[in-house]
Design a protein around this motif. Sequence first.
Motif, PDB file in Angstrom:
ATOM      1  N   ASN A  48      49.432  24.859  50.199  1.00 54.10           N
ATOM      2  CA  ASN A  48      50.028  23.518  50.057  1.00 54.10           C
ATOM      3  C   ASN A  48      49.080  22.470  50.613  1.00 54.10           C
ATOM      4  N   PHE A  57      41.812  31.296  43.495  1.00 51.84           N
ATOM      5  CA  PHE A  57      40.958  31.166  42.203  1.00 51.84           C
ATOM      6  C   PHE A  57      39.838  31.856  42.183  1.00 51.84           C
ATOM      7  N   GLY A  90      47.811  31.488  46.437  1.00 50.99           N
ATOM      8  CA  GLY A  90      47.290  32.275  45.343  1.00 50.99           C
ATOM      9  C   GLY A  90      45.783  32.048  45.443  1.00 50.99           C
ATOM     10  N   ASN A  98      50.634  39.679  36.513  1.00 48.04           N
ATOM     11  CA  ASN A  98      49.805  38.780  35.594  1.00 48.04           C
ATOM     12  C   ASN A  98      48.981  39.485  34.611  1.00 48.04           C
ATOM     13  N   ASP A 109      49.402  36.874  29.685  1.00 50.74           N
ATOM     14  CA  ASP A 109      50.516  36.097  29.303  1.00 50.74           C
ATOM     15  C   ASP A 109      51.661  37.198  28.587  1.00 50.74           C
ATOM     16  N   ASN A 129      40.577  31.308  36.147  1.00 48.99           N
ATOM     17  CA  ASN A 129      42.081  31.364  35.923  1.00 48.99           C
ATOM     18  C   ASN A 129      42.471  30.038  36.242  1.00 48.99           C
ATOM     19  N   GLU A 130      43.376  29.568  35.452  1.00 48.87           N
ATOM     20  CA  GLU A 130      44.081  28.328  35.581  1.00 48.87           C
ATOM     21  C   GLU A 130      45.163  28.175  36.655  1.00 48.87           C
ATOM     22  N   THR A 131      45.632  29.100  36.949  1.00 49.33           N
ATOM     23  CA  THR A 131      46.992  29.196  37.796  1.00 49.33           C
ATOM     24  C   THR A 131      46.376  30.289  38.889  1.00 49.33           C
ATOM     25  N   PRO A 132      46.796  29.848  40.053  1.00 49.18           N
ATOM     26  CA  PRO A 132      46.291  30.841  41.042  1.00 49.18           C
ATOM     27  C   PRO A 132      47.041  32.279  41.056  1.00 49.18           C
ATOM     28  N   VAL A 133      46.366  33.312  41.375  1.00 46.08           N
ATOM     29  CA  VAL A 133      46.660  34.710  41.299  1.00 46.08           C
ATOM     30  C   VAL A 133      47.089  35.156  42.736  1.00 46.08           C
ATOM     31  N   LYS A 134      48.351  35.911  42.958  1.00 50.56           N
ATOM     32  CA  LYS A 134      48.309  36.292  44.064  1.00 50.56           C
ATOM     33  C   LYS A 134      47.900  37.660  44.527  1.00 50.56           C
ATOM     34  N   GLN A 159      35.466  27.969  36.858  1.00 50.94           N
ATOM     35  CA  GLN A 159      36.767  28.655  37.202  1.00 50.94           C
ATOM     36  C   GLN A 159      37.425  29.635  36.197  1.00 50.94           C
TER      37      GLN A 159
END
Length: 1573
Positions: free
Chosen positions: A571, A527, A525, A634, A683, A542-547, A540
């Motif tokens: 990874n 950031f 994803g 998302n 969410d 977004n907390e979690t990566p977006v694809k 930053q």
Amino acid sequence: MSLPFYQRHHQHFDRTYRHKELESTLSQYQKEEKSKAAIYTHGSSAYNQATALAYHHGSASSEQQSTLSSHDLDEAYTHGSSAHSKRAAAYSLGSESISKKAEAYRLGSELVNRKAQAYRLGYETYQGLKDSSKMREERSLRAKRAKQSLLSDEKENPAVYYVVPVFTGRQTYVSGITDTEEERIKESAAYIARRNLFATGEGISATKKITSSSVEEEKNTTRKVEIRETAERTALKKTLRETEEFRRKLNEDSLLHAPEFVIKPRSHTIWEKQNIKLHCTVTGWPEPRLTWYKNHVPIDVHAHPGKYVIESRYGMHSLEINKCDFEDTAQYRASAMNVKGELSAYASLVVKRYKGEFDETCFHAGTVTLPISFGVTPHGYASRFEIHFVDKFEVSFGREGETMSLGCTVIIHPDIKRFQPEIQWYRNGDLITPSKWVKTHWSGERATLTLTHANKEDEGLYTLRVVMGDYYEQYSAYVFVRDADADIPGAPAAPLDVRCLDANKDYVIISWKQPAVDGGSPILGYFIDKCEVGTTHWSQCNETPVKFARFPVTGLIEGRSYTFRIRAVNNAGISIPSRVSEPVAALDPADRARLRSHPSAPWTGQIIVTEEEPTEGIVPGPPSDLHVTEATKNYVVLSWKPPCQRGHEGVMYFVEKCVAGTENWQRVNTEIPVKSPRFALFDLAEGKSYHFRVRCCNSAGIGEPSEATESTVVGDKLDIPSAPSHVIPTRNTDTSVVITWTASKDAKELVGYYIEASKVGSGQWEPCNNNPVKGTRFTCHGLTTGDHYTLRVRAVNAAGLSEYSSESEAIEVKAAIATPSPPYDITVLESVRDSMVLGWKQPKNIGGAEITGYYVNYREVIGGAPKEWREANIKAVGERAYRVCDLKENTTYQFQVAAANLAGLGIPSPASQSFKCEEWTIAVPGPPHDLSCSEVRKDSLVLLWKPPIYVGRNPVTGFYVDMKETSATEEHWKSVNEKATASKFLKISGLKEGTSYVFRIRAVNKAGVGKPSDSTDPVVAETRPGTKEVVVEVDDNGVISLNFECDQMSSDSKFIWSKNYEPIEDDSRLLIDTKGGKSKAIFKDLSEEDLGIYSCVVTDTDGVSSSYTLDEEEMKRLLALSHQHKFPIIPLQSELAVEILEKGQVRFWMQAEKLSGNSKVNFVFNDKEIVNGEKYTMKIDRNTGLIEMLMDRLEDEDEGTYTFQLQDGKATNQSSLVLIGDVFQKLQTAAEFQRQEWFRKQGPHFVEYLGWEVTPECNVLLKCKVANIKKETHIVWYKDEREIMVDEQHDFKDGVCTLLITEFSKKDAGIYEVILKDDRGKDKSILKLVEAAFADLMTEVCKVIALSATELKIQSTEEGIRLYSFVNYYLEDLRVSWLHNEAKIKYTERVKTGVTGEQIWLQINEPTPNDKGKYIMELFDGKTGHTKVVDLSGQAYDEAFAEFQRLKAAAIAEKNRARVLGGLPDVVTIQEGKALNLTCSIWGNPVPEVSWLKNERLLMGDDHVILKFESGKHACFTITSVSTADSGRYSLVVKNKYGTETSDFTVSVFIPEGEGNEISQPDAGKGDKKKKP
């Protein structure tokens, strides 16, 4: 609003044509009516407004209406461009005209009366102007503003006074619509009268009511005036009716027409200093205004007085240019303009110099020799510029973060001053504007574009476009930008092309492109980071990566600007950030547009005010048009329209959601309402369906919800595209491949494609592009020539990257073939009655394949008109010369040639110039042909040619070669060879490196020198990188060959060998062997028949060639070398030699370059073989080739010849050494000496014998180096056979024994001896320091002493000035001399020199100014002089002399001061009653004064104490009878002008025993002497 330039005139166009009678009549009438004017009028615009107002008010009478409509039709015709503005005014006043119809009737009647009178006055003017032969056709009216007072009868809107700006253009009233000149004059006079009539404002003023004075005046009008006005009114009505009927037959569009050139200006080519006149004729109505331009710049006659003359008369215009020079070469434009439009005509002027750059034949219309930029065009000659690109930027490769520069030199012909090109740069077809990332520069010759910090966004096809007027040329090349090295190994590359798609108050949607390189593992994803403009803090988002490659960023502050960047993650880690986006403000689009906009229209004077009831307390209505604009797994983006019912107060929004199938509505933004009509929801549960609705709110409350959206499933609506297919690679160049593919099916929002390539067998894939390309074709650059590659493609959109396509077939990287370009420079080599021989040059581009032949076409030219083309040959011609047969004698022909290769037939060349077919009868030969250059180097080249087809009356006997620099004129041709050469080639030397040359050939026979050939193409003298030469080799079998290697070959390249630049047809002498990039010409039996120049050319390359000259001397060398290889000998590194070893052994040795394991050696002495045994020891080292033989001792019977014989396979060799006579004796003696030396060294011995050195302290050190020492070893020193006692014992730690002699002098001369001894033996060393040896040592000592001398210093003394220097030690052998101002000093009592200890000085007593200057002290050590210099002048002398004077005065004072020389004791002990008498000597000059003190009080002499001072030298102190009262401390004080001295003594008086106790005396301390200066 501003007027066009052609409407800006300062005077009325017809003022100069008024008749005097008409002028006076109109003036009188204007004065009478001036008091009746209701408004201020100015100029011709009053007439226009008056007419318009009359039209607006109308008439109740049909006759009057007809009159007014006729007048309005006339007004529309005469006013042209102002008609539209009048109609607008009429519309704005429409409501007023309805309420004024009755009043307008009366005003219309009055207007008709005024017009009738104006017509009569105009007719009188016509009578006065009737005889005028010319009328001024161009007339102008100044645009002026008039103030009108308009009254409104409407109750709701009271009258408003304001100014309506009215602009009028260049107009003609009725001139030109009648058939005869008389009618035109008549109509012009009527127009003048009417215009001036309305200029006073009569009939125009519109007031709410007519003043009582005006009514009374009309009632009092006399009968006479009424009758006259009636008659005039009747005549005017008749004229107007006739004019109306005439105009009804006319069409306005057919009368008003744009400019049109009847005759256009013609282009010209003239010589300098000539005059030229350009003519043109223009029609149009109104009459156009014509302006002349030079290179798009208006010509100002006043700025160049006498240079230009511009005339315009009756539609005929001319521009005359006097005394033209080269700078007048330009494009001239005649621009005609009127209210209907503008039209231009072009003409080019070329001014030639007598020694100029242009060929006059290039400017004749219809010829085929016209340059590209000077062809005939609709605008004439030279309407285009010839633009060339030199030193062009090629396909470039860079890396992120680097600075890249693209540049290209631009040559424009003709070069016209003050006409600079426009330089434009494009990337992928989009114009590039300079920014912090991109800088452009134009130096006048070179255009450059610099990428200051390259990023993948900068990758693409760059195009340089050079624009010259209406013509441009461009050049393009691709720029590749590779990924920068990742900070973390295995991390993905940085994303690219970060953009802000949608900016609002609450959020911004950010989009980007995925990188081509994922680092080896899939990208998880991205950031998103944001940074407020003006800060450097990145946060930053977004907390979690977006694809998904699109993301809404919330949490922005309204009104602030932000920049964004993206980071990819896999990874292995996180990539480096992308390039930051452009700043974007958190504003609604409407607010952003309002901030950017500016007022677009001027103030019109009309204000419209609308009032609304207060809406405070009104709850806003529901929003409308709510829909989902974007949905991913998302987030979901909603959009809606604000409510209609919201009042003046702003509204905000609450967003609600519920799961489909339920009515459980939940508010999403519970705390902060949304300000913008867009919102992004996060969410949400992936895969679920939701409904959404929106409520508006303000201070009054929350409104009703909007209609809910349809069910929306949370998930990616945009699918990843499918993989492309049918990947097909094709050859392009030797480093690139063109790849095509079939686009992905049903791909939505496709961003582009990534291409990857892999070398066959490597298993590694490398990206070919880092910026997605659109389309289905791409050129992959940067590949290795000759390697095989497979390629694959994948598509990308915001959802991600597709699967890879199937791999393409492997393709070898090499240049593709194409048809050749046209041949050029067609010329006639021979002409007879019915045929002509043509010659031409090879195409500049052969298309990547060898040319297989040429095809010739020809056509007749009759009367300058060419006929149809005919084929001259059906079968291709291999040579670049061909005879065209079956031609007609004395007929003119044109020719064209086309080249063919494996790809097909190329484009034919342009038609040649016209040649006449006729018999050549000249005696000299024709021109040679087929010139070519080979073996181009930095200072030489080889020129080849073919002899002329036409040889003249005698055979050709030779050729002359001419050359010149390419840029030089024809006058600079010079001959290379003074004597004609019979060969058809010539090596030209002495060229300047980097200079471009052209060459030509002239053939010669007995009749003379013929016509020169066409010149070659320009050739630059340079040795290109990688250039190799032909190398001759002889192999181990003795085979001689010529070898040539080429690393620039293509798959179709061939090696072509020739002898003396002629093809080698006899293969009995030479064998050609070619393998890969190497070719070998092998001589079968080298002999004199093979002498010559052998050359090799590699086809399908950029002129790779070389040659080798084989002459008789070289042939002999090669044959000898071949014989050596056929009958080999073992090469020797060294011949047989002898040496003596450490123990006195004799070693015979030799060394071969190499020996195999099967080699053999025979040792021979005096022709007898000797073998290994007690006397001889033999050794052979085959690895090194070393062969040696050892003998322990050399005896007398060993005198003779020694030989070593070698054999290794069929190779043999031998070496001998003769040891006879003196040679043997010397060797034997040396061996014996070495033997004894070895025995000596078995005990203590000297490694270095006794020697000496001089220390820096000027001492002499005797030393020797010893070895093989032990504790028991003794060392004894002797001088002149006498032992020298040494205080210290030697420890031999460093193996050095020393003897130090300090203060060395002549007494130390002698013979020194040192002896080493112990139980193993002894050794001695002798050093003779006598005579010459001693002199050498003394010289060295003196040299060290001289070198130790310090710099000369200056010292003042009481006698004078002293110059001195110190040395470490002084010897008398060191000769010292002094020089003053380069002259040797003669020593006297005043000036003398000497040595005191280690000080060498020069004393100058009583110095004078003559003693100033430079002093040199020269120290001579016996061989070399050493000098020290001091400058005794200036301040140095002044200070030294002052110090001398001070010291001298101090010495005098010290010498003459008063002092007590002696005679007084320190303590006197005396018995009471005795007499005390003390005497001392006194010195001083002058004689000092003497005084005595007792206990520091002045003591005066009396009878008891007698004080005397006799002869100025002796002082006496007498006490006649001492008593105890005389005890105390006494002082003698002497004083003169130089000083004072005191001498103290103590007197102690005692009483003898029995007479009393001793009186205690004062402290009888030791007397002190004091000096008081």
